[in-house]
Design a protein around this motif. Structure first.
Motif, PDB file in Angstrom:
ATOM      1  N   ILE A 298     -15.620 -14.299 -80.344  1.00  0.00           N
ATOM      2  CA  ILE A 298     -15.380 -13.493 -79.137  1.00  0.00           C
ATOM      3  C   ILE A 298     -15.904 -14.793 -77.645  1.00  0.00           C
ATOM      4  O   ILE A 298     -16.734 -15.790 -78.258  1.00  0.00           O
ATOM      5  CB  ILE A 298     -16.664 -12.943 -78.836  1.00  0.00           C
ATOM      6  N   ASP A 299     -14.875 -15.109 -77.242  1.00  0.00           N
ATOM      7  CA  ASP A 299     -14.944 -15.512 -76.138  1.00  0.00           C
ATOM      8  C   ASP A 299     -15.424 -15.340 -74.843  1.00  0.00           C
ATOM      9  O   ASP A 299     -14.472 -14.799 -74.077  1.00  0.00           O
ATOM     10  CB  ASP A 299     -13.703 -16.661 -75.490  1.00  0.00           C
ATOM     11  N   VAL A 300     -16.887 -15.122 -74.958  1.00  0.00           N
ATOM     12  CA  VAL A 300     -17.418 -15.117 -73.951  1.00  0.00           C
ATOM     13  C   VAL A 300     -17.518 -15.046 -72.701  1.00  0.00           C
ATOM     14  O   VAL A 300     -17.459 -13.960 -71.226  1.00  0.00           O
ATOM     15  CB  VAL A 300     -19.504 -15.352 -73.802  1.00  0.00           C
ATOM     16  N   ARG A 301     -16.217 -15.768 -72.080  1.00  0.00           N
ATOM     17  CA  ARG A 301     -15.774 -16.113 -70.391  1.00  0.00           C
ATOM     18  C   ARG A 301     -15.016 -15.153 -70.074  1.00  0.00           C
ATOM     19  O   ARG A 301     -14.379 -15.862 -69.434  1.00  0.00           O
ATOM     20  CB  ARG A 301     -15.360 -17.387 -70.395  1.00  0.00           C
ATOM     21  N   ALA A 302     -14.583 -15.215 -71.537  1.00  0.00           N
ATOM     22  CA  ALA A 302     -13.286 -14.470 -71.396  1.00  0.00           C
ATOM     23  C   ALA A 302     -12.902 -12.947 -71.431  1.00  0.00           C
ATOM     24  O   ALA A 302     -13.056 -12.218 -71.078  1.00  0.00           O
ATOM     25  CB  ALA A 302     -12.102 -14.086 -72.523  1.00  0.00           C
ATOM     26  N   VAL A 303     -14.444 -12.571 -71.258  1.00  0.00           N
ATOM     27  CA  VAL A 303     -15.136 -10.798 -71.342  1.00  0.00           C
ATOM     28  C   VAL A 303     -15.325 -10.438 -69.936  1.00  0.00           C
ATOM     29  O   VAL A 303     -15.474 -11.088 -69.075  1.00  0.00           O
ATOM     30  CB  VAL A 303     -16.677 -10.947 -71.860  1.00  0.00           C
ATOM     31  N   THR A 304     -14.511  -9.212 -69.691  1.00  0.00           N
ATOM     32  CA  THR A 304     -14.575  -9.303 -67.822  1.00  0.00           C
ATOM     33  C   THR A 304     -15.558  -7.914 -68.068  1.00  0.00           C
ATOM     34  O   THR A 304     -15.649  -7.199 -68.887  1.00  0.00           O
ATOM     35  CB  THR A 304     -13.513  -8.393 -67.809  1.00  0.00           C
ATOM     36  N   GLY A 305     -15.473  -7.118 -66.391  1.00  0.00           N
ATOM     37  CA  GLY A 305     -16.580  -5.599 -66.714  1.00  0.00           C
ATOM     38  C   GLY A 305     -17.839  -6.076 -66.927  1.00  0.00           C
ATOM     39  O   GLY A 305     -17.895  -7.234 -66.294  1.00  0.00           O
ATOM     40  N   LYS A 306     -18.496  -4.881 -67.159  1.00  0.00           N
ATOM     41  CA  LYS A 306     -19.490  -5.732 -66.791  1.00  0.00           C
ATOM     42  C   LYS A 306     -21.057  -5.774 -67.816  1.00  0.00           C
ATOM     43  O   LYS A 306     -20.208  -5.461 -69.314  1.00  0.00           O
ATOM     44  CB  LYS A 306     -20.150  -3.264 -66.471  1.00  0.00           C
ATOM     45  N   LYS A 307     -21.623  -6.687 -67.830  1.00  0.00           N
ATOM     46  CA  LYS A 307     -21.993  -7.522 -68.298  1.00  0.00           C
ATOM     47  C   LYS A 307     -23.580  -6.984 -67.842  1.00  0.00           C
ATOM     48  O   LYS A 307     -23.853  -7.553 -66.861  1.00  0.00           O
ATOM     49  CB  LYS A 307     -21.642  -9.105 -68.114  1.00  0.00           C
ATOM     50  N   LEU A 308     -24.814  -7.356 -69.632  1.00  0.00           N
ATOM     51  CA  LEU A 308     -25.723  -6.971 -69.349  1.00  0.00           C
ATOM     52  C   LEU A 308     -26.282  -8.298 -70.371  1.00  0.00           C
ATOM     53  O   LEU A 308     -25.819  -8.581 -71.056  1.00  0.00           O
ATOM     54  CB  LEU A 308     -26.450  -5.527 -69.833  1.00  0.00           C
ATOM     55  N   MET A 309     -27.746  -8.791 -69.609  1.00  0.00           N
ATOM     56  CA  MET A 309     -28.523  -9.953 -70.509  1.00  0.00           C
ATOM     57  C   MET A 309     -29.774  -9.247 -70.507  1.00  0.00           C
ATOM     58  O   MET A 309     -30.759  -9.607 -69.018  1.00  0.00           O
ATOM     59  CB  MET A 309     -28.684 -10.945 -69.170  1.00  0.00           C
ATOM     60  N   LEU A 310     -30.024  -9.046 -71.586  1.00  0.00           N
ATOM     61  CA  LEU A 310     -31.389  -8.038 -72.047  1.00  0.00           C
ATOM     62  C   LEU A 310     -32.278  -9.446 -71.640  1.00  0.00           C
ATOM     63  O   LEU A 310     -32.149 -10.646 -72.765  1.00  0.00           O
ATOM     64  CB  LEU A 310     -31.689  -7.152 -73.144  1.00  0.00           C
TER      65      LEU A 310
END
Length: 300
Positions: free
Chosen positions: A215-227
């Motif tokens: 996965i290219d995290v930089r390309a992920v769109t939408g809502k992102k959560l950091m636990l």
């Protein structure tokens, strides 16, 4: 000076295996010495062998000095001066087989390899039942409930061993040993499920065959959560931590408390690093919560 207490077939041998490092040390050798002293007062025929770097790493307790302070020179002995590293598999096998019980006081284990190794040799375990170790104990083992958890740094807690509870379980192990109830075959059968080849073939290989491309995290769109974000702040994320110690923390919640404070299918991407091993809740329940809050085809 290396003391070698006398050992016979009638000697109850307590073993410990693990590095002596850090402050506080993860293996909780200070607690272990309190347990050994109390136990040896009741049972002078016991001996303890500690397979470790006894002098420590400069931050941890010098166990040679501690042995002298506590008057345990005739009870406790250590591995060779070079420390516990570098011994052959044959040496380790014979060592585990020589133990009547392995005592593990560790306060925060990612896995706990000596716990598995000892059981594979048929040696029962008396353990501080926390983190991964609680899941590794098979039949004829003796789990002891921790005393309490302690905050050692921001967002990191460890489970302190209870001397009283560990001593109670060690007493039970001793009584079973005296009564001839230690069945090494039964102990060994309890950990055969961790056979490396079997685990890989039946669990890892099917999973790896289904793993999508990286996965290219930089390309992920939408809502992102950091636990368990801690001090780390990233643009585009909602940040969580146990306590709101930094301004960028949006949600404060103890992840041991289920359910988590997010709706079903709420997140497209969840980042969760260096936290799972510090939770006391069941790992499967954590995975279920991640699954619940992720949207279909989301990533964690």
């Amino acid at each position: 000076k290396q003391i070698k207490p006398e050992v016979s077939d009638d000697t109850f041998v307590i073993g410990m295996v693990g590095m002596n490092s850090g402050a506080p040390d993860r293996k909780c050798y200070g607690f272990a010495f309190d347990i050994i002293r109390a136990f040896s007062d009741r049972h002078p025929d016991c001996r303890a062998y500690l397979h470790t770097n006894a002098q420590g790493d400069g931050m941890s307790i010098n166990l040679i000095t501690l042995r002298e302070e506590m008057g345990l020179e005739q009870i406790v002995c250590f591995s060779r001066p070079g420390g516990g590293l570098g011994e052959t598999p044959l040496y380790m096998r014979d060592m585990y087989n020589a133990f009547d019980v392995l005592m593990h006081c560790g306060a925060c284990e990612g896995f706990g390899l000596p716990v598995i190794e000892a059981q594979a040799c048929g040696t029962p375990i008396v353990a501080n039942a926390c983190t991964a170790v609680a899941e590794l104990l098979g039949d004829r083992c003796y789990p002891a409930q921790p005393l309490a958890d302690m905050l050692v740094t921001t967002c990191t807690r460890i489970a302190l061993p209870s001397v009283e509870n560990m001593l109670e379980q060690l007493e039970q192990a001793y009584e079973d040993w005296r009564a001839g109830k230690h069945d090494r075959r039964t102990v060994r059968e309890g950990v055969l499920r961790f056979n490396q080849d079997e685990v890989y073939e039946h669990f890892w290989r099917p999973v790896l065959e289904q793993v999508p491309e990286r996965i290219d995290v930089r390309a992920v769109t939408g809502k992102k959560l950091m636990l368990a974000a801690g001090q780390i702040a990233k643009d585009g994320y909602t940040h969580h931590d146990r306590e709101k110690l930094w301004d960028h923390i949006d949600v404060a919640h103890d992840l041991n408390e289920l359910p988590w404070p997010w709706a079903d299918d709420e997140w497209d991407y969840v980042e969760f690093s260096d936290c799972l091993e510090h939770l006391t809740v069941d790992t499967t329940a954590v995975m279920d919560e991640l699954w619940r809050i992720l949207r279909p085809y989301g990533f964690a």
